[in-house]
Scaffold this motif. Structure first.
Motif, PDB file in Angstrom:
ATOM      1  N   THR A 156       1.265  -1.142  -0.090  1.00 33.13           N
ATOM      2  CA  THR A 156      -0.332   0.018  -0.196  1.00 33.13           C
ATOM      3  C   THR A 156       0.656   1.407  -0.216  1.00 33.13           C
ATOM      4  OG1 THR A 156      -0.219   0.018   2.023  1.00 33.13           O
ATOM      5  CG2 THR A 156      -2.155  -1.002   1.525  1.00 33.13           C
ATOM      6  N   PHE A 157      -0.009   2.329  -0.149  1.00 34.61           N
ATOM      7  CA  PHE A 157       1.310   3.325  -0.573  1.00 34.61           C
ATOM      8  C   PHE A 157       0.130   4.636  -0.232  1.00 34.61           C
ATOM      9  CE2 PHE A 157      -0.580   2.822  -4.674  1.00 34.61           C
ATOM     10  CZ  PHE A 157      -0.740   4.193  -5.594  1.00 34.61           C
ATOM     11  N   SER A 158       1.090   6.117   0.325  1.00 33.46           N
ATOM     12  CA  SER A 158       0.296   7.012   0.590  1.00 33.46           C
ATOM     13  C   SER A 158       0.497   8.413  -0.464  1.00 33.46           C
ATOM     14  CB  SER A 158       0.516   7.608   1.542  1.00 33.46           C
ATOM     15  OG  SER A 158       0.628   6.751   2.572  1.00 33.46           O
ATOM     16  N   ALA A 159      -0.752   9.138  -1.119  1.00 32.06           N
ATOM     17  CA  ALA A 159      -0.690  10.132  -2.590  1.00 32.06           C
ATOM     18  C   ALA A 159      -1.241  11.392  -2.024  1.00 32.06           C
ATOM     19  CB  ALA A 159      -1.193   9.219  -3.212  1.00 32.06           C
ATOM     20  N   GLY A 160      -0.552  12.360  -2.441  1.00 37.09           N
ATOM     21  CA  GLY A 160      -0.924  13.488  -2.477  1.00 37.09           C
ATOM     22  C   GLY A 160      -0.558  13.975  -4.432  1.00 37.09           C
ATOM     23  N   ILE A 161      -1.339  14.881  -4.282  1.00 35.56           N
ATOM     24  CA  ILE A 161      -1.635  15.369  -6.019  1.00 35.56           C
ATOM     25  C   ILE A 161      -1.662  17.166  -5.974  1.00 35.56           C
ATOM     26  CG2 ILE A 161      -3.535  15.543  -7.684  1.00 35.56           C
ATOM     27  CD1 ILE A 161      -4.921  12.814  -6.484  1.00 35.56           C
ATOM     28  N   ALA A 162      -1.337  17.221  -6.869  1.00 30.83           N
ATOM     29  CA  ALA A 162      -0.773  18.995  -6.972  1.00 30.83           C
ATOM     30  C   ALA A 162      -1.050  19.107  -8.785  1.00 30.83           C
ATOM     31  CB  ALA A 162       0.048  18.905  -6.569  1.00 30.83           C
ATOM     32  N   ILE A 163      -1.761  20.562  -8.916  1.00 26.37           N
ATOM     33  CA  ILE A 163      -1.653  20.570 -10.336  1.00 26.37           C
ATOM     34  C   ILE A 163      -1.513  21.696 -10.106  1.00 26.37           C
ATOM     35  CG2 ILE A 163      -3.579  21.305 -11.955  1.00 26.37           C
ATOM     36  CD1 ILE A 163      -4.091  18.449 -10.655  1.00 26.37           C
ATOM     37  N   TYR A 164      -0.321  21.778 -11.957  1.00 30.05           N
ATOM     38  CA  TYR A 164       0.502  22.490 -11.992  1.00 30.05           C
ATOM     39  C   TYR A 164      -0.695  23.230 -13.078  1.00 30.05           C
ATOM     40  CZ  TYR A 164       3.807  25.369 -14.820  1.00 30.05           C
ATOM     41  OH  TYR A 164       4.586  27.030 -15.124  1.00 30.05           O
ATOM     42  N   PRO A 165      -0.657  24.766 -13.699  1.00 28.47           N
ATOM     43  CA  PRO A 165      -0.006  26.152 -12.858  1.00 28.47           C
ATOM     44  C   PRO A 165      -1.412  26.374 -11.866  1.00 28.47           C
ATOM     45  CG  PRO A 165      -0.632  26.960 -14.550  1.00 28.47           C
ATOM     46  CD  PRO A 165      -1.166  25.320 -15.103  1.00 28.47           C
ATOM     47  N   LYS A 166      -2.511  25.381 -12.353  1.00 31.19           N
ATOM     48  CA  LYS A 166      -3.961  25.864 -11.107  1.00 31.19           C
ATOM     49  C   LYS A 166      -3.207  26.737  -9.799  1.00 31.19           C
ATOM     50  CE  LYS A 166      -8.352  24.052 -10.241  1.00 31.19           C
ATOM     51  NZ  LYS A 166      -9.455  22.583 -10.142  1.00 31.19           N
ATOM     52  N   GLU A 167      -2.661  25.500  -9.182  1.00 32.98           N
ATOM     53  CA  GLU A 167      -2.579  26.008  -7.324  1.00 32.98           C
ATOM     54  C   GLU A 167      -1.316  26.481  -7.480  1.00 32.98           C
ATOM     55  OE1 GLU A 167      -4.561  22.213  -4.736  1.00 32.98           O
ATOM     56  OE2 GLU A 167      -3.626  21.241  -6.662  1.00 32.98           O
ATOM     57  N   ASN A 168      -0.320  26.363  -8.572  1.00 35.29           N
ATOM     58  CA  ASN A 168       1.088  26.864  -8.047  1.00 35.29           C
ATOM     59  C   ASN A 168       1.563  27.212  -9.589  1.00 35.29           C
ATOM     60  OD1 ASN A 168       3.717  28.664  -6.882  1.00 35.29           O
ATOM     61  ND2 ASN A 168       2.517  28.281  -5.163  1.00 35.29           N
ATOM     62  N   SER A 169       2.596  28.248  -9.932  1.00 36.35           N
ATOM     63  CA  SER A 169       2.902  28.286 -11.259  1.00 36.35           C
ATOM     64  C   SER A 169       4.919  27.928 -10.691  1.00 36.35           C
ATOM     65  CB  SER A 169       2.780  29.591 -11.759  1.00 36.35           C
ATOM     66  OG  SER A 169       3.200  30.705 -11.132  1.00 36.35           O
ATOM     67  N   GLU A 170       5.294  27.512  -9.399  1.00 34.66           N
ATOM     68  CA  GLU A 170       6.011  27.653  -9.312  1.00 34.66           C
ATOM     69  C   GLU A 170       6.194  25.998  -8.851  1.00 34.66           C
ATOM     70  OE1 GLU A 170       8.949  29.016  -9.594  1.00 34.66           O
ATOM     71  OE2 GLU A 170       8.129  30.923  -9.385  1.00 34.66           O
ATOM     72  N   ILE A 171       7.332  25.377  -9.931  1.00 35.00           N
ATOM     73  CA  ILE A 171       7.632  23.500  -9.466  1.00 35.00           C
ATOM     74  C   ILE A 171       7.740  23.509  -8.036  1.00 35.00           C
ATOM     75  CG2 ILE A 171       9.249  21.661 -10.760  1.00 35.00           C
ATOM     76  CD1 ILE A 171       9.329  23.270 -13.426  1.00 35.00           C
ATOM     77  N   LYS A 172       8.694  23.927  -7.803  1.00 36.13           N
ATOM     78  CA  LYS A 172       9.370  23.358  -6.332  1.00 36.13           C
ATOM     79  C   LYS A 172       7.541  23.776  -4.869  1.00 36.13           C
ATOM     80  CE  LYS A 172      13.729  24.664  -6.549  1.00 36.13           C
ATOM     81  NZ  LYS A 172      15.321  25.777  -5.896  1.00 36.13           N
ATOM     82  N   GLU A 173       7.111  24.685  -5.607  1.00 37.03           N
ATOM     83  CA  GLU A 173       5.823  24.469  -4.714  1.00 37.03           C
ATOM     84  C   GLU A 173       4.764  23.372  -4.794  1.00 37.03           C
ATOM     85  OE1 GLU A 173       5.847  26.150  -2.402  1.00 37.03           O
ATOM     86  OE2 GLU A 173       7.699  27.731  -2.555  1.00 37.03           O
TER      87      GLU A 173
END
Length: 557
Positions: free
Chosen positions: A521-538
């Motif tokens: 099993t694994f845990s997962a977190g999702i973020a959408i570029y650039p909708k939530e931030n336009s910086e890759i590191k962020e």
């Protein structure tokens, strides 16, 4: 369309190499063609330039011009040997041609209203007749008596013996005598200078052949230069582009530029399972072709004594149906932007002394379009393909440690970030989904089974992600048990569905260390570029943060 172009090209080439022939018969054909052309042009000039009131009937004049055009075309076909010269019909036609020309001269002449115009037109025709062939004495006498008698009979029919008939007959007779004398002088000069004429003719042929050889050599040099330039271009691309399919597509595009009459093409290469799939295509829908898998036995090369020689396949649909079946044949040709290819030129290539693939060049218009020189060129391209693939494999091997994580087979952190930056910089996608995945219970596995099994646990997880059938992605290991999963153009909800698909796959395919089963099993977190931030590191920080939130929820549950 192709046939018209072919005839036009052959005609231009024939005109360029025009000679009077090597004997009296060929001379008669050559000058018969020229005389019919002269009469046709003269008829066109008369019809369009002269006043219509000068004729009895303009329709008769036009019909005569059309017939002269047809006569000229017929003579051209004989001269080009499209109509065989050794046939009895052809030889009989050439013998009777001067009499046919007399008939046309009479038609043109007596369509004029004025007798002087009739006579002038007839005189021109007789001079042309005198130069049309080399006549023997007997033939000369018979021919010009026929012309003289025919003209006088028509004159009497038209004018019913007017008072000035005697003087007019005298003029006609003088005209015929002048034409006869011209034909006699022509014959004497020709026969006395025949050897010189034929020698000049042969010299002209030799010069034409030399020029043709020089032109062919020049074409081969240009082709060699173009091929060298293409290979340099492709080699540079190999060192810049890590995707073998992109390189093969470039090779195919260059091949189709170099080989004449190329209308479509494809490249097949072997996969890790020993099947062959399409890696590049032009003139076909590659995304559909990629779904088709072929076995070596289904390839044309499997039936050959030497599978690495170039071959031309004709009637391609029948061949495919026999060798790969109707369903695969329909699947392949349904991807074509045109109909089924009538001719396919194919040549295979190898890597490490093993059959590796084949390049195919197709034409949809003719089964006989390709020649031996095209096969030679394709073989050279196949050899270059072998070199290019070897360079790519060596380059890939040298760079593999910087791109691929040895333990898991996923991309390294550095390379994964490079691909992500390039993906965003390409501006091809409005959004990019970035997910952080963290394997659960790795420490417990290490404590229970040892670190060797823990490494296998990591490897099994990575292979599970790759084999789960999720959409096109970038998958890389960024830490001990932490991975990045990047989807171009997927929303958060669509990404969740992909992650659910991975979980389902891992649930159905459990890790088995030492005869016991362990579900990964694994845990997962999702973020959408650039909708939530336009910086890759962020964006990565955000997906990492959400992954830990997901882990805490899982632990609480």
């Amino acid at each position: 369309m192709s046939k018209n172009k072919s005839f036009s090209k052959s005609f231009r080439e024939h005109v360029r190499k025009f000679t009077i022939g090597e004997n009296d018969f060929e001379y008669a054909i050559s000058f018969g063609m020229l005389s019919s052309l002269f009469m046709f042009v003269k008829g066109l000039f008369s019809y369009f330039i002269l006043d219509a009131t000068l004729y009895y009937d303009g329709t008769v004049e036009l019909l005569t011009v059309v017939l002269l055009g047809a006569l000229f075309l017929f003579m051209v076909l004989i001269h080009m040997q499209i109509i065989p010269q050794n046939k009895k019909f052809t030889q009989a036609f050439i013998k009777t041609y001067p009499y046919i020309l007399v008939v046309f001269c009479l038609l043109i002449s007596f369509n004029f209203l004025n007798a002087s115009n009739q006579l002038f037109s007839f005189v021109i025709g007789m001079v042309v007749l005198a130069l049309t062939q080399i006549y023997s004495l007997k033939n000369r006498i018979v021919l010009f008596l026929f012309a003289w008698g025919s003209y006088l009979i028509l004159y009497i029919v038209f004018y019913r013996v007017p008072s000035d008939t005697l003087s007019y007959v005298s003029l006609v007779t003088v005209a015929i005598l002048i034409s006869y004398i011209t034909a006699t002088v022509h014959s004497i000069i020709y026969n006395s200078q025949k050897d010189i004429i034929y020698e000049m003719n042969n010299n002209s042929k030799m010069i034409s052949q030399s020029i043709e050889q020089l032109e062919e050599t020049n074409r081969e040099l240009r082709l060699s230069q173009n091929m060298t330039a293409s290979m340099l271009k492709i080699t540079e691309e190999v060192l810049k582009n890590e995707n073998i399919e992109s390189i093969l597509q470039l090779v195919l595009d260059e091949a189709m530029e170099l080989i004449p009459n190329s209308q479509a093409g494809s490249i097949l290469i072997t996969d890790e399972n020993g099947n062959f799939s399409f890696a590049a295509a032009r003139g076909y829908r590659l995304e559909k072709l990629k779904k088709i898998k072929l076995k070596y036995e289904e390839l044309y090369q499997s039936s050959l004594d030497d599978p690495f020689e170039p071959y031309i396949i004709q009637n391609l649909e029948t061949f495919d149906e026999v060798h790969i079946g109707r369903s695969k044949t329909d699947a392949i040709w349904s991807t074509s932007h045109s109909n089924v290819a009538k001719s396919c030129m194919t040549c295979s290539f190898q890597h490490d002394n093993n059959f590796y693939g084949a390049i195919n060049i197709d034409n949809f218009t003719s089964e006989t379009i390709y020649e031996e020189k095209d096969k030679y060129l394709l073989k050279q391209l196949a050899k270059e393909l072998e070199i290019i693939i070897s360079i790519h494999k060596l380059y890939e091997k040298a760079l593999r440690p910087t791109k691929i994580d040895d333990l898991t087979g996923a991309y390294t952190r550095t390379y994964c970030m490079k691909l992500l930056i390039e993906l965003i910089a390409s501006d091809q996608y409005e959004i990019v989904s970035v997910s952080t995945l963290d394997i659960d219970r790795l420490k417990a596995i290490n404590d229970k089974y040892g670190h060797d099994v823990g490494d296998k646990y990591l490897h099994f997880f990575a292979k599970g992600v790759m084999n789960s059938g999720i959409k096109e992605n970038i998958f890389g290991r960024v830490g001990g048990d932490e991975f990045l999963l990047i989807f171009p153009h997927l929303t958060e909800q669509e990404t969740k569905e992909q992650i659910k698909q991975i979980r389902t796959y891992l649930k159905e395919h459990k890790f088995v260390p030492n005869s016991s089963e362990e579900e990964i099993t694994f845990s997962a977190g999702i973020a959408i570029y650039p909708k939530e931030n336009s910086e890759i590191k962020e964006i990565i920080k955000l997906s990492d943060k959400r992954m830990y939130q997901d882990k805490r929820v899982e632990e609480q549950n």
